[in-house]
Design a protein around this motif. Sequence first.
Motif, PDB file in Angstrom:
ATOM      1  N   VAL A   1       0.860  -1.179   0.000  1.00  9.31           N
ATOM      2  CA  VAL A   1       0.000   0.000   0.000  1.00  9.31           C
ATOM      3  C   VAL A   1       0.895   1.227   0.000  1.00  9.31           C
ATOM      4  CG1 VAL A   1      -1.705   1.309   1.333  1.00  9.31           C
ATOM      5  CG2 VAL A   1      -1.929  -1.184   1.121  1.00  9.31           C
ATOM      6  N   GLY A   2       0.589   2.162  -0.869  1.00  9.91           N
ATOM      7  CA  GLY A   2       1.380   3.386  -0.998  1.00  9.91           C
ATOM      8  C   GLY A   2       2.361   3.354  -2.156  1.00  9.91           C
ATOM      9  N   ALA A   3       2.606   2.171  -2.743  1.00 10.77           N
ATOM     10  CA  ALA A   3       3.512   2.069  -3.894  1.00 10.77           C
ATOM     11  C   ALA A   3       2.946   2.878  -5.060  1.00 10.77           C
ATOM     12  CB  ALA A   3       3.704   0.617  -4.292  1.00 10.77           C
ATOM     13  N   THR A   4       3.826   3.542  -5.812  1.00  9.67           N
ATOM     14  CA  THR A   4       3.402   4.357  -6.952  1.00  9.67           C
ATOM     15  C   THR A   4       4.245   4.050  -8.181  1.00  9.67           C
ATOM     16  OG1 THR A   4       4.885   6.187  -6.414  1.00  9.67           O
ATOM     17  CG2 THR A   4       2.659   6.281  -5.474  1.00  9.67           C
ATOM     18  N   ALA A   5       3.709   4.384  -9.336  1.00  9.47           N
ATOM     19  CA  ALA A   5       4.436   4.282 -10.602  1.00  9.47           C
ATOM     20  C   ALA A   5       3.906   5.361 -11.531  1.00  9.47           C
ATOM     21  CB  ALA A   5       4.266   2.903 -11.217  1.00  9.47           C
ATOM     22  N   GLU A   6       4.772   5.852 -12.414  1.00 14.56           N
ATOM     23  CA  GLU A   6       4.407   6.878 -13.389  1.00 14.56           C
ATOM     24  C   GLU A   6       5.001   6.561 -14.748  1.00 14.56           C
ATOM     25  OE1 GLU A   6       4.137  11.011 -10.779  1.00 14.56           O
ATOM     26  OE2 GLU A   6       5.661  10.810 -12.316  1.00 14.56           O
ATOM     27  N   ARG A   7       4.322   7.031 -15.771  1.00 17.26           N
ATOM     28  CA  ARG A   7       4.803   6.979 -17.160  1.00 17.26           C
ATOM     29  C   ARG A   7       4.333   8.242 -17.848  1.00 17.26           C
ATOM     30  NH1 ARG A   7       5.631   1.851 -20.456  1.00 17.26           N
ATOM     31  NH2 ARG A   7       6.386   0.435 -18.861  1.00 17.26           N
ATOM     32  N   SER A   8       5.150   8.741 -18.774  1.00 16.80           N
ATOM     33  CA  SER A   8       4.789   9.928 -19.552  1.00 16.80           C
ATOM     34  C   SER A   8       4.986   9.664 -21.039  1.00 16.80           C
ATOM     35  CB  SER A   8       5.660  11.124 -19.148  1.00 16.80           C
ATOM     36  OG  SER A   8       5.449  11.480 -17.817  1.00 16.80           O
TER      37      SER A   8
ATOM     38  N   LYS B   1      -5.371 -13.120  -2.403  1.00 17.58           N
ATOM     39  CA  LYS B   1      -5.510 -13.173  -3.860  1.00 17.58           C
ATOM     40  C   LYS B   1      -4.723 -12.006  -4.449  1.00 17.58           C
ATOM     41  CE  LYS B   1     -10.125 -15.136  -3.945  1.00 17.58           C
ATOM     42  NZ  LYS B   1     -11.499 -14.973  -4.408  1.00 17.58           N
ATOM     43  N   PRO B   2      -4.204 -12.155  -5.661  1.00 18.58           N
ATOM     44  CA  PRO B   2      -3.425 -11.067  -6.267  1.00 18.58           C
ATOM     45  C   PRO B   2      -4.322  -9.956  -6.831  1.00 18.58           C
ATOM     46  CG  PRO B   2      -3.462 -12.963  -7.723  1.00 18.58           C
ATOM     47  CD  PRO B   2      -4.177 -13.372  -6.463  1.00 18.58           C
ATOM     48  N   ILE B   3      -5.030  -9.298  -5.925  1.00 19.45           N
ATOM     49  CA  ILE B   3      -5.959  -8.233  -6.278  1.00 19.45           C
ATOM     50  C   ILE B   3      -5.565  -6.962  -5.542  1.00 19.45           C
ATOM     51  CG2 ILE B   3      -8.362  -7.452  -6.092  1.00 19.45           C
ATOM     52  CD1 ILE B   3      -9.210 -10.389  -6.465  1.00 19.45           C
ATOM     53  N   CYS B   4      -5.541  -5.846  -6.287  1.00 21.84           N
ATOM     54  CA  CYS B   4      -5.206  -4.532  -5.718  1.00 21.84           C
ATOM     55  C   CYS B   4      -6.288  -3.529  -6.083  1.00 21.84           C
ATOM     56  CB  CYS B   4      -3.911  -3.982  -6.317  1.00 21.84           C
ATOM     57  SG  CYS B   4      -2.439  -4.863  -5.913  1.00 21.84           S
ATOM     58  N   THR B   5      -6.420  -2.525  -5.266  1.00 21.12           N
ATOM     59  CA  THR B   5      -7.178  -1.334  -5.619  1.00 21.12           C
ATOM     60  C   THR B   5      -6.153  -0.230  -5.790  1.00 21.12           C
ATOM     61  OG1 THR B   5      -9.050  -2.084  -4.292  1.00 21.12           O
ATOM     62  CG2 THR B   5      -9.021   0.244  -4.925  1.00 21.12           C
ATOM     63  N   ILE B   6      -6.290   0.524  -6.873  1.00 20.87           N
ATOM     64  CA  ILE B   6      -5.337   1.592  -7.151  1.00 20.87           C
ATOM     65  C   ILE B   6      -6.065   2.892  -7.441  1.00 20.87           C
ATOM     66  CG2 ILE B   6      -3.483   0.080  -7.975  1.00 20.87           C
ATOM     67  CD1 ILE B   6      -4.365   0.718 -10.840  1.00 20.87           C
ATOM     68  N   GLU B   7      -5.415   3.979  -7.083  1.00 20.67           N
ATOM     69  CA  GLU B   7      -5.849   5.333  -7.426  1.00 20.67           C
ATOM     70  C   GLU B   7      -5.189   5.642  -8.769  1.00 20.67           C
ATOM     71  OE1 GLU B   7      -4.136   8.568  -4.922  1.00 20.67           O
ATOM     72  OE2 GLU B   7      -6.108   8.413  -3.963  1.00 20.67           O
ATOM     73  N   THR B   8      -5.912   6.276  -9.689  1.00 14.24           N
ATOM     74  CA  THR B   8      -5.377   6.548 -11.023  1.00 14.24           C
ATOM     75  C   THR B   8      -5.524   8.020 -11.374  1.00 14.24           C
ATOM     76  OG1 THR B   8      -7.518   5.990 -12.023  1.00 14.24           O
ATOM     77  CG2 THR B   8      -5.887   4.220 -11.874  1.00 14.24           C
TER      78      THR B   8
ATOM     79  N   ILE C   1       1.336  13.744 -21.557  1.00 15.65           N
ATOM     80  CA  ILE C   1       0.546  13.269 -20.425  1.00 15.65           C
ATOM     81  C   ILE C   1       1.402  12.381 -19.531  1.00 15.65           C
ATOM     82  CG2 ILE C   1      -1.707  13.492 -21.536  1.00 15.65           C
ATOM     83  CD1 ILE C   1      -1.608  10.454 -22.125  1.00 15.65           C
ATOM     84  N   THR C   2       1.087  12.431 -18.251  1.00 17.19           N
ATOM     85  CA  THR C   2       1.748  11.573 -17.275  1.00 17.19           C
ATOM     86  C   THR C   2       0.671  10.813 -16.531  1.00 17.19           C
ATOM     87  OG1 THR C   2       3.602  13.085 -17.020  1.00 17.19           O
ATOM     88  CG2 THR C   2       3.254  11.497 -15.243  1.00 17.19           C
ATOM     89  N   GLY C   3       0.730   9.496 -16.625  1.00 13.99           N
ATOM     90  CA  GLY C   3      -0.171   8.636 -15.871  1.00 13.99           C
ATOM     91  C   GLY C   3       0.498   8.260 -14.563  1.00 13.99           C
ATOM     92  N   ARG C   4      -0.285   8.164 -13.513  1.00 12.13           N
ATOM     93  CA  ARG C   4       0.245   7.795 -12.197  1.00 12.13           C
ATOM     94  C   ARG C   4      -0.752   6.859 -11.528  1.00 12.13           C
ATOM     95  NH1 ARG C   4       3.628   9.686  -7.972  1.00 12.13           N
ATOM     96  NH2 ARG C   4       2.688   9.496  -5.912  1.00 12.13           N
ATOM     97  N   VAL C   5      -0.237   5.792 -10.946  1.00 14.83           N
ATOM     98  CA  VAL C   5      -1.062   4.887 -10.156  1.00 14.83           C
ATOM     99  C   VAL C   5      -0.470   4.774  -8.758  1.00 14.83           C
ATOM    100  CG1 VAL C   5      -1.884   3.560 -12.144  1.00 14.83           C
ATOM    101  CG2 VAL C   5       0.157   2.799 -10.938  1.00 14.83           C
ATOM    102  N   LYS C   6      -1.356   4.604  -7.790  1.00 12.04           N
ATOM    103  CA  LYS C   6      -0.939   4.437  -6.395  1.00 12.04           C
ATOM    104  C   LYS C   6      -1.782   3.327  -5.788  1.00 12.04           C
ATOM    105  CE  LYS C   6      -0.584   6.850  -1.975  1.00 12.04           C
ATOM    106  NZ  LYS C   6      -0.814   8.128  -1.264  1.00 12.04           N
ATOM    107  N   VAL C   7      -1.125   2.361  -5.179  1.00 10.60           N
ATOM    108  CA  VAL C   7      -1.821   1.242  -4.555  1.00 10.60           C
ATOM    109  C   VAL C   7      -2.478   1.718  -3.264  1.00 10.60           C
ATOM    110  CG1 VAL C   7      -1.567  -1.055  -3.520  1.00 10.60           C
ATOM    111  CG2 VAL C   7      -0.214  -0.440  -5.546  1.00 10.60           C
ATOM    112  N   THR C   8      -3.792   1.504  -3.140  1.00 10.98           N
ATOM    113  CA  THR C   8      -4.520   1.918  -1.934  1.00 10.98           C
ATOM    114  C   THR C   8      -4.936   0.730  -1.065  1.00 10.98           C
ATOM    115  OG1 THR C   8      -6.597   1.999  -3.178  1.00 10.98           O
ATOM    116  CG2 THR C   8      -5.354   4.067  -2.967  1.00 10.98           C
TER     117      THR C   8
END
Length: 159
Positions: A24-31, A123-130, A110-117
Amino acid sequence: MQNVLKLEKIMSGWNGVIKGMPHVGATAERSRTVSGRDIELFTEMTGDKNPLHYNRKLAEASVFGGLIVQGGVTSGILNALVAEDLPGPGSVFLGVEWKFSKAVLVGDTITGRVKVTSVREDKPICTIETFVRNQKGEVCLSGKATTYTLPLSSIHSPG
């Protein structure tokens, strides 16, 4: 012994997942800078020939002030983030809830960003903020998504 059993349960839900269980709290970005070619490729796939994507004169006279890319082009950067970065290879969307708040113009970066909430341990299931922002930092898309990550390292090719 209880700690060992808990660890086994945690690991069993994410066993074989290439990048492992995110926290939780991990982030990633791409532009990337979007182009007219992105519009053409998306149209080839979908048939979306909206004049706001192709008719420069009409698009410039609209509230957008120029040619805009399809929403699928804008959200597409999030597909790449989820599939390649976080959670990573083998990940797919189970559900998305997105709000498009600003159009993306041809030539915008554009820059996309995801953050695990949240992360399910069983199970390998996550909810992410986008989010997707333009080069001015303006939010073009925001929302949340649920992902599932297939344990690809446990799948073996025949022969």
